[in-house]
Write an enzyme that holds these catalytic residues in place. Structure first.
Site, mmCIF file in Angstrom:
data_model
loop_
_atom_site.group_PDB
_atom_site.id
_atom_site.type_symbol
_atom_site.label_atom_id
_atom_site.label_comp_id
_atom_site.label_asym_id
_atom_site.label_seq_id
_atom_site.Cartn_x
_atom_site.Cartn_y
_atom_site.Cartn_z
ATOM 1 N N ASP A 77 1.329 -1.215 -0.134
ATOM 2 C CA ASP A 77 0.152 0.103 0.405
ATOM 3 C C ASP A 77 1.033 1.468 -0.157
ATOM 4 O O ASP A 77 0.611 2.657 0.259
ATOM 5 C CB ASP A 77 -1.332 0.080 0.950
ATOM 6 C CG ASP A 77 -1.755 -1.061 0.867
ATOM 7 O OD1 ASP A 77 -2.085 -1.490 0.410
ATOM 8 O OD2 ASP A 77 -2.025 -1.857 2.728
ATOM 9 N N GLU A 78 2.048 1.056 -0.362
ATOM 10 C CA GLU A 78 2.950 2.662 -0.525
ATOM 11 C C GLU A 78 2.548 3.629 -1.657
ATOM 12 O O GLU A 78 3.206 4.376 -1.487
ATOM 13 C CB GLU A 78 4.229 1.699 -1.021
ATOM 14 C CG GLU A 78 5.103 1.033 -0.059
ATOM 15 C CD GLU A 78 4.238 -0.518 0.331
ATOM 16 O OE1 GLU A 78 4.184 -0.500 -0.957
ATOM 17 O OE2 GLU A 78 5.162 -1.425 0.350
ATOM 18 N N ALA B 274 -6.905 -0.754 -0.557
ATOM 19 C CA ALA B 274 -8.021 -1.435 -1.918
ATOM 20 C C ALA B 274 -8.681 -2.459 -2.275
ATOM 21 O O ALA B 274 -9.672 -2.413 -3.073
ATOM 22 C CB ALA B 274 -7.103 -0.485 -2.901
ATOM 23 N N THR B 275 -8.046 -3.644 -1.175
ATOM 24 C CA THR B 275 -8.713 -5.083 -1.522
ATOM 25 C C THR B 275 -9.866 -5.036 -1.069
ATOM 26 O O THR B 275 -11.066 -5.521 -1.033
ATOM 27 C CB THR B 275 -7.523 -5.703 -1.765
ATOM 28 O OG1 THR B 275 -6.673 -5.383 -2.793
ATOM 29 C CG2 THR B 275 -7.861 -7.206 -2.268
ATOM 30 N N GLY C 66 -3.237 -4.176 -4.379
ATOM 31 C CA GLY C 66 -4.364 -3.545 -5.461
ATOM 32 C C GLY C 66 -3.909 -2.133 -4.554
ATOM 33 O O GLY C 66 -3.688 -1.575 -4.604
ATOM 34 N N GLY D 157 -11.052 -3.158 1.409
ATOM 35 C CA GLY D 157 -11.426 -1.454 2.674
ATOM 36 C C GLY D 157 -11.400 -1.859 4.293
ATOM 37 O O GLY D 157 -11.950 -0.656 4.114
ATOM 38 N N GLN E 172 2.729 -5.972 -2.878
ATOM 39 C CA GLN E 172 2.711 -6.094 -1.876
ATOM 40 C C GLN E 172 4.469 -5.229 -1.248
ATOM 41 O O GLN E 172 4.102 -4.276 -2.375
ATOM 42 C CB GLN E 172 2.694 -7.304 -0.948
ATOM 43 C CG GLN E 172 1.231 -8.003 -0.902
ATOM 44 C CD GLN E 172 1.515 -8.603 -2.255
ATOM 45 O OE1 GLN E 172 1.463 -9.565 -3.077
ATOM 46 N NE2 GLN E 172 -0.544 -8.337 -2.939
ATOM 47 N N PRO F 147 -9.713 -0.792 7.325
ATOM 48 C CA PRO F 147 -9.124 0.923 8.164
ATOM 49 C C PRO F 147 -7.236 0.032 8.198
ATOM 50 O O PRO F 147 -6.873 -1.083 8.946
ATOM 51 C CB PRO F 147 -9.209 1.106 8.919
ATOM 52 C CG PRO F 147 -10.172 -0.354 9.283
ATOM 53 C CD PRO F 147 -10.524 -1.075 9.009
ATOM 54 N N ARG F 148 -6.356 0.625 7.254
ATOM 55 C CA ARG F 148 -5.107 0.476 7.652
ATOM 56 C C ARG F 148 -4.311 1.195 8.784
ATOM 57 O O ARG F 148 -4.878 2.407 9.286
ATOM 58 C CB ARG F 148 -3.949 1.104 6.556
ATOM 59 C CG ARG F 148 -4.456 0.232 5.338
ATOM 60 C CD ARG F 148 -4.023 0.508 4.135
ATOM 61 N NE ARG F 148 -4.384 0.116 3.136
ATOM 62 C CZ ARG F 148 -4.418 1.372 1.997
ATOM 63 N NH1 ARG F 148 -4.291 3.032 1.561
ATOM 64 N NH2 ARG F 148 -5.224 0.871 0.852
#
Ligand code: IMP
Length: 495
Positions: free
Chosen positions: A21-22, A361-362, A48, A364, A285, A366-367
């Site tokens: 997710d960078e 993005a894949t 994603g 949904g 990833q 929360p990160r």
């Protein structure tokens, strides 16, 4: 023939330096200008990749999220899915339909290696069943439930079904029977109840309907096409409806065959190099999710690090000219597992999460949000021999009075400046992050397009990060590019 005897270095790699997710998607989109072909080397639709494309009706940029197709699809240039990728054929077909709604037609642009393995329904079911079993002892990984782990396990077990098998129906059906029987046996042996079994299929239906909401809303697909219950044994027992599976995979295979896209990607790379053109290899990833070097055991099942590109695509490292590492200006993580630089002040964490729109993005989900973690990026730069770093989402930090940088960890009195090889250290509840604190900046930087125009404190923040990373590298890496907003033009090169 090229250059007398010397190996032409025409391959560039883009890889993630954190937990995924960078923001690799938009950087690949950007760097793909110079490449004749862009190729995904590992992972599957657990990734994603978000790119922003122009909506010609409104003149505005709109978000397009890709999971399997390389991000350069939006550049209308040749793209490929390499042998190291695991491909869910249903997901691929849906993604092709999805990108068509943005006006792109990847057919004709796309090559898929016959060696790529297929993610089957049994892999998706096993992914959830294994998570269920692990959660009993508090050890769930928090996978994306896309079937990635079981699909790679099948490769290691030499039972995987490959894209090539789509052209050999007898072999395909035999392997499908064997793999689904094995998965059902395992689930029975794990003590799964019939209710849990049914629930897994109901969960998959729900997830697929949510993931394909755009196709349902655009009336390109009915919700019924995402019904996974059709694949469960009709008598309610722990088993699969093999007939239904075969029928639907046959349809999917027939569709993919009409695209005339299955060809040896390693040979495509050779032909591109023979013609003197460059290639961009797209990682998915990030280094901390690497199956060997990442935050074990909370990792994915493939190799996001740069070496993964060579084994995923059948090329040697001598072809590689550059490896670009992408990192956010802070850290995020989805799924379970250690997160040394997690921000403990909930107000700050929530502020960054909302401002940075940190939702998977894949899935949904929360990160979680953390400060920039230097040991993570130091190790990732070493593992992938990074010669240039791209810093994304710098604009999100504007407005923070103070910004922490995690420079090392202390575990049982011992200081670690890189990721410890013994994963018990990294996962230890006694791990303490060591921070330095810098002054933040208040200016809106979304319109900045040169290093010199960044606020002094932002420059100091970035210079400090890169100096700290370089402390443990046998070479000096540099910041190559910075993004200050989601639009393609909100990204600039540093001299
Ligand atoms: P899997 O790859 O679905 O098996 O998930 C294993 C771990 O990797 C989980 O913690 C996931 O959240 C994480 N993961 C997998 N793909 C991505 C990604 O593209 N971005 C961030 N995390 C990911």
């Amino acid at each position: 023939m090229l250059m007398n005897g010397s190996i032409p270095r025409l391959v560039d790699i883009v890889t993630g330096l954190q937990w995924g997710d960078e923001g690799k998607g938009r950087i690949i989109d950007f760097l793909s200008e110079d490449a004749a072909v862009v190729i995904r080397y590992m992972g599957g639709n657990n990734a994603g990749h978000t790119v922003y494309v122009m909506d010609h009706d409104t003149g505005k940029f709109v978000k397009m999220v890709l999971h399997l197709l390389p991000s350069a699809i939006a550049k209308s240039k040749p793209v490929a899915i390499g042998g190291g990728v695991v491909v869910d054929p249903f997901a691929l077909i849906h993604e092709v339909e999805y990108v068509k709604t943005f006006g792109f037609d990847p057919i004709g642009q796309l090559t898929i290696d016959p060696r790529a393995s297929l993610v089957m329904v049994c892999d998706r079911v096993m992914d959830i069943a294994l998570e269920l079993a692990r959660s009993k002892t508090g050890q769930a990984i928090g996978t994306t439930a896309k079937g990635i782990g079981p699909a790679y396990a099948a490769i290691a077990n030499r039972t995987a079904i490959r894209v090539a098998d789509l052209y050999h129906p007898d072999a395909f059906n035999r392997l499908l029977d064997e793999r689904h029987a094995e998965a059902a046996n395992l689930c029975r042996a794990m003590g799964l109840t019939r209710e849990q079994w049914q629930q897994i299929f109901a969960d998959l239906t729900k997830k697929e309907c949510a993931a394909n909401d755009h196709l349902i809303k655009a009336q390109l697909r009915s919700a019924g096409s995402f019904d996974y219950a059709q694949y469960a044994a009709s008598d309610g027992s722990i088993g699969f409806n093999l007939q239904q599976l075969k029928a639907n995979y046959q349809l999917a295979g027939a569709r993919i065959k009409t695209w005339d896209c299955v060809r040896d990607v390693s040979e495509l790379i050779k032909a591109t190099i023979e013609s003197g053109q460059r290639l961009l290899l797209e990682g998915a990833q990030g280094a901390m999710l690497d199956n060997r070097f990442g935050s074990w055991p909370n990792v994915t099942s493939s190799h996001p690090i740069a070496g993964g590109a060579c084994v995923g695509l059948g090329i040697g490292p001598m072809l590689v000219d550059s490896v670009t590492g992408v990192t956010k200006a802070y850290t995020t993580r989805v799924g379970n597992g250690c997160f040394p630089s997690r921000i403990t002040d909930p107000d700050v964490a929530l502020w960054i999460q909302n401002k940075g729109q940190e939702f998977g993005a894949t899935t949904g989900r929360p990160r979680d949000v953390g400060w920039f973690d230097v040991p993570v990026v130091r190790s990732a730069c070493w593992w992938s021999s990074i010669d240039g770093i791209v810093i994304t989402k710098l604009d999100i930090l504007s407005g923070l009075k103070k910004i922490n940088i995690c420079v090392s960890y202390t575990i049982d009195g011992q200081e670690f400046k890189v990721i410890p090889g013994d994963y018990h250290h990294l996962n230890s509840p006694d791990l303490k992050p060591n921070y330095i604190t810098l002054d933040g900046w208040n200016e809106d930087i979304s319109n900045v397009r040169r290093w010199a125009d960044l606020p002094v404190n932002a420059q100091r923040y970035l210079s400090t990060i890169v100096e700290l990373v370089n402390e443990s590298l046998p070479w000096r890496t540099r910041i190559k590019q910075i993004s200050v907003g989601p639009n393609p033009d909100q990204c600039f090169f540093c001299d």
